[in-house]
Design an enzyme around this catalytic site. Structure first.
Site, PDB file in Angstrom:
ATOM      1  N   ALA A   1     -80.779 -22.320  46.618  1.00 26.42           N
ATOM      2  CA  ALA A   1     -81.398 -22.818  47.016  1.00 26.42           C
ATOM      3  C   ALA A   1     -82.286 -24.459  46.695  1.00 26.42           C
ATOM      4  O   ALA A   1     -81.526 -25.355  45.417  1.00 26.42           O
ATOM      5  CB  ALA A   1     -82.547 -22.364  47.170  1.00 26.42           C
TER       6      ALA A   1
ATOM      7  N   GLU B   1     -82.913 -19.680  37.986  1.00 20.75           N
ATOM      8  CA  GLU B   1     -83.982 -19.502  38.174  1.00 20.75           C
ATOM      9  C   GLU B   1     -84.873 -19.732  37.261  1.00 20.75           C
ATOM     10  O   GLU B   1     -85.950 -20.774  37.367  1.00 20.75           O
ATOM     11  CB  GLU B   1     -84.632 -18.521  38.874  1.00 20.75           C
ATOM     12  CG  GLU B   1     -83.991 -18.768  40.725  1.00 20.75           C
ATOM     13  CD  GLU B   1     -81.953 -18.273  40.388  1.00 20.75           C
ATOM     14  OE1 GLU B   1     -81.745 -17.852  39.738  1.00 20.75           O
ATOM     15  OE2 GLU B   1     -82.022 -18.092  41.911  1.00 20.75           O
TER      16      GLU B   1
HETATM   17  N1  CO8 Z   1     -80.821 -28.257  45.704  1.00 19.69           N
HETATM   18  C1  CO8 Z   1     -80.630 -29.609  46.220  1.00 19.69           C
HETATM   19  N2  CO8 Z   1     -79.941 -30.243  45.974  1.00 19.69           N
HETATM   20  C2  CO8 Z   1     -79.085 -30.450  45.040  1.00 19.69           C
HETATM   21  C3  CO8 Z   1     -79.230 -28.732  44.707  1.00 19.69           C
HETATM   22  C4  CO8 Z   1     -80.108 -27.754  44.940  1.00 19.69           C
HETATM   23  N3  CO8 Z   1     -80.012 -26.999  44.585  1.00 19.69           N
HETATM   24  N4  CO8 Z   1     -78.002 -28.848  43.641  1.00 19.69           N
HETATM   25  C5  CO8 Z   1     -77.344 -30.148  43.783  1.00 19.69           C
HETATM   26  N5  CO8 Z   1     -78.104 -30.878  44.723  1.00 19.69           N
HETATM   27  C6  CO8 Z   1     -77.618 -32.374  45.157  1.00 19.69           C
HETATM   28  C7  CO8 Z   1     -78.047 -33.200  44.132  1.00 19.69           C
HETATM   29  O1  CO8 Z   1     -79.384 -33.811  44.348  1.00 19.69           O
HETATM   30  C8  CO8 Z   1     -77.562 -34.425  43.766  1.00 19.69           C
HETATM   31  O2  CO8 Z   1     -77.893 -34.793  45.391  1.00 19.69           O
HETATM   32  P1  CO8 Z   1     -78.326 -36.865  45.166  1.00 19.69           P
HETATM   33  O3  CO8 Z   1     -76.566 -36.849  44.939  1.00 19.69           O
HETATM   34  O4  CO8 Z   1     -78.495 -37.415  46.207  1.00 19.69           O
HETATM   35  O5  CO8 Z   1     -79.004 -37.353  43.555  1.00 19.69           O
HETATM   36  C9  CO8 Z   1     -76.346 -33.842  44.959  1.00 19.69           C
HETATM   37  O6  CO8 Z   1     -76.854 -32.442  45.562  1.00 19.69           O
HETATM   38  C10 CO8 Z   1     -74.729 -33.757  43.977  1.00 19.69           C
HETATM   39  O7  CO8 Z   1     -75.745 -33.548  42.685  1.00 19.69           O
HETATM   40  P2  CO8 Z   1     -75.568 -33.453  41.562  1.00 19.69           P
HETATM   41  O8  CO8 Z   1     -75.695 -35.253  41.595  1.00 19.69           O
HETATM   42  O9  CO8 Z   1     -76.387 -32.895  40.381  1.00 19.69           O
HETATM   43  O10 CO8 Z   1     -73.699 -32.720  40.727  1.00 19.69           O
HETATM   44  P3  CO8 Z   1     -73.675 -32.686  39.688  1.00 19.69           P
HETATM   45  O11 CO8 Z   1     -71.629 -32.646  38.940  1.00 19.69           O
HETATM   46  O12 CO8 Z   1     -74.127 -34.229  38.362  1.00 19.69           O
HETATM   47  O13 CO8 Z   1     -74.065 -31.287  38.953  1.00 19.69           O
HETATM   48  C11 CO8 Z   1     -74.580 -29.578  39.852  1.00 19.69           C
HETATM   49  C12 CO8 Z   1     -73.794 -30.090  39.966  1.00 19.69           C
HETATM   50  C13 CO8 Z   1     -74.528 -28.761  37.533  1.00 19.69           C
HETATM   51  C14 CO8 Z   1     -74.269 -28.471  40.074  1.00 19.69           C
HETATM   52  C15 CO8 Z   1     -75.786 -29.900  39.646  1.00 19.69           C
HETATM   53  O14 CO8 Z   1     -76.563 -30.259  41.080  1.00 19.69           O
HETATM   54  C16 CO8 Z   1     -77.064 -28.706  39.762  1.00 19.69           C
HETATM   55  O15 CO8 Z   1     -77.485 -28.164  38.076  1.00 19.69           O
HETATM   56  N6  CO8 Z   1     -77.563 -28.485  41.010  1.00 19.69           N
HETATM   57  C17 CO8 Z   1     -78.797 -27.408  40.352  1.00 19.69           C
HETATM   58  C18 CO8 Z   1     -78.558 -26.102  40.129  1.00 19.69           C
HETATM   59  C19 CO8 Z   1     -79.763 -24.756  40.440  1.00 19.69           C
HETATM   60  O16 CO8 Z   1     -80.319 -24.573  39.202  1.00 19.69           O
HETATM   61  N7  CO8 Z   1     -79.265 -24.334  41.378  1.00 19.69           N
HETATM   62  C20 CO8 Z   1     -80.109 -23.212  41.485  1.00 19.69           C
HETATM   63  C21 CO8 Z   1     -81.870 -23.406  42.706  1.00 19.69           C
HETATM   64  S1  CO8 Z   1     -82.984 -21.898  42.124  1.00 19.69           S
HETATM   65  C22 CO8 Z   1     -82.323 -21.137  43.194  1.00 19.69           C
HETATM   66  O17 CO8 Z   1     -80.995 -20.906  44.045  1.00 19.69           O
HETATM   67  C23 CO8 Z   1     -82.858 -19.811  43.745  1.00 19.69           C
HETATM   68  C24 CO8 Z   1     -82.850 -19.433  44.842  1.00 19.69           C
HETATM   69  C25 CO8 Z   1     -84.235 -18.290  45.531  1.00 19.69           C
HETATM   70  C26 CO8 Z   1     -85.264 -18.853  46.297  1.00 19.69           C
HETATM   71  C27 CO8 Z   1     -86.223 -18.198  46.787  1.00 19.69           C
HETATM   72  C28 CO8 Z   1     -87.401 -19.345  47.202  1.00 19.69           C
HETATM   73  C29 CO8 Z   1     -88.554 -18.817  47.184  1.00 19.69           C
END
Ligand code: CO8
Length: 258
Positions: A63, A131
C-alpha cells in the site's frame, strides 16, 4: 483508468497494476480502479484472469506508504475497508485467478497475490508482510489469508518478524505454486490460464465456489456445498457434450459455457 490495464487473450483476461514509478504501490485511486476493472470483466467470455504488475521489479510493493503516513484511526480503518472490499471481490470473482508475481510482493502486494486462487512467481520474487516494522498490522486481509494458506505457525512467524521470503522458500511453504525465470513467468501463467480456460467453465467455477465456500463451514455442510454444485453441472450443455463424447469414444466439442 490511469493505473490498471485490462486486456484479453482469447478467453483469458490479464489485469495489470500499472504504476511502475512507485513500484505499483496501491494508493486509493489504484484500489478504486481495481474495483472498477473487476466489475468490467465480461464473465461470459473471460474464463480465467491473470493478475500481474507492470515491469520486472515489482508485482506490487505494498500500500502507498506516503498516502498512509498521516491517516487518523478512522481513516486507517476506512482505507483498510476499501482494500478489503476490493480484495474480497477479487477472491470471490466467479472465475479462477492467477497472480503472476515478478519481483517484490510486499505488504498489500503480498495480500493482493494471496487474494488470487493460484500464485506463480519469478525466481526474483520477494514476498513479505513488513507492516510491523512500519508500526501497523497488515490491513488488506494478510493476517487472515496467510494463516489459511501456509498454516498458523508459519504465518505468525512471518507476520511478527516481518521477514522477507524469496521465491524458493515461498514455493517450499506453499505460498506459491510455481517458480519460473522472470522472462518466462507471463508465458507460464498464460499457459496455465489457457489450460484452465479450456475446461468446462461452469464446472471450473463450481470447483472454485466449492473450495471457497466449503472451507468456511464444517465438513458435513461442506460436502453438501459440493453436492449442490456437482448436481447443478448436470443441467449444463458442457456436461452432456463431454460425457456423451466419452461414451461415444470421440473428442468433445469445445465447451460453450452453458
Ligand atoms: N508506497 C509508496 N511508494 C513506494 C512504495 C510503497 N509501498 N514502495 C516503493 N515506493 C516508491 C519509492 O518511494 C520510490 O519512489 P521515488 O522514486 O519517487 O523515490 C520508488 O517506488 C522506487 O522505490 P525505491 O527507490 O525504494 O526502490 P528500491 O529498489 O531501493 O527498494 C523496495 C525497493 C525494497 C521494495 C522498497 O521500495 C520498499 O521497501 N518499499 C516499501 C515496501 C513496504 O514496506 N511495503 C508494505 C507497505 S505497508 C502495506 O502494504 C500495508 C497494507 C495494508 C494497508 C492497510 C491500511 C489501513
Amino acid at each position: 483508468m490511469e493505473y490498471i490495464k485490462l486486456s484479453a487473450e482469447g478467453n483469458v483476461g490479464v489485469l495489470t497494476i500499472n504504476r511502475p514509478a512507485a513500484l505499483n504501490a496501491l494508493n486509493d485511486q489504484v484500489i478504486r480502479e481495481l474495483d472498477e476493472a473487476l466489475d468490467s470483466i465480461d464473465l461470459d467470455s473471460i474464463r480465467c484472469l491473470v493478475v500481474t504488475g507492470e515491469g520486472q521489479k515489482a508485482f506490487v510493493a505494498g500500500a502507498d506508504i506516503g498516502q498512509m503516513s498521516g491517516l487518523s484511526k478512522a481513516e486507517g480503518e476506512a482505507f483498510g475497508k476499501l482494500g478489503n472490499d476490493v480484495f474480497r471481490k477479487l477472491e470471490t470473482l466467479p472465475i479462477p485467478t492467477i497472480a503472476a508475481v515478478c519481483g517484490f510482493a510486499l505488504g498489500g502486494g503480498c495480500e493482493l497475490a494471496m487474494s488470487c486462487d493460484i500464485r506463480l512467481c519469478s525466481d526474483t520474487a520477494v514476498f513479505g508482510q513488513p507492516e510491523v516494522g512500519l508500526g501497523i498490522t497488515p490491513g488488506f486481509g494478510g493476517t487472515q489469508r496467510m494463516a489459511r494458506l501456509i498454516g498458523m505457525g508459519r504465518a505468525k512467524e512471518l507476520l511478527y518478524t516481518a521477514r522477507k521470503v524469496k521465491a524458493p522458500e515461498a514455493l517450499a511453504i506453499g505460498l506459491v505454486q510455481g517458480v519460473y525465470p522472470a522472462e518466462q513467468l507471463m508465458e507460464e501463467a498464460l499457459k496455465m490460464a489457457q489450460r484452465i480456460a479450456g475446461n468446462a467453465p461452469i464446472a471450473v467455477r463450481a470447483c472454485k465456489k466449492a473450495v471457497n465456500d466449503g472451507l468456511q463451514v464444517d465438513m458435513d455442510r461442506a460436502v453438501t456445498v459440493e453436492e449442490k454444485l456437482f448436481g447443478s453441472c448436470f443441467e449444463t450443455e458442457d456436461q452432456k457434450n463431454a460425457m456423451s463424447a466419452f461414451v461415444e469414444k470421440r473428442k468433445p466439442d469445445p465447451f460453450v459455457n452453458r
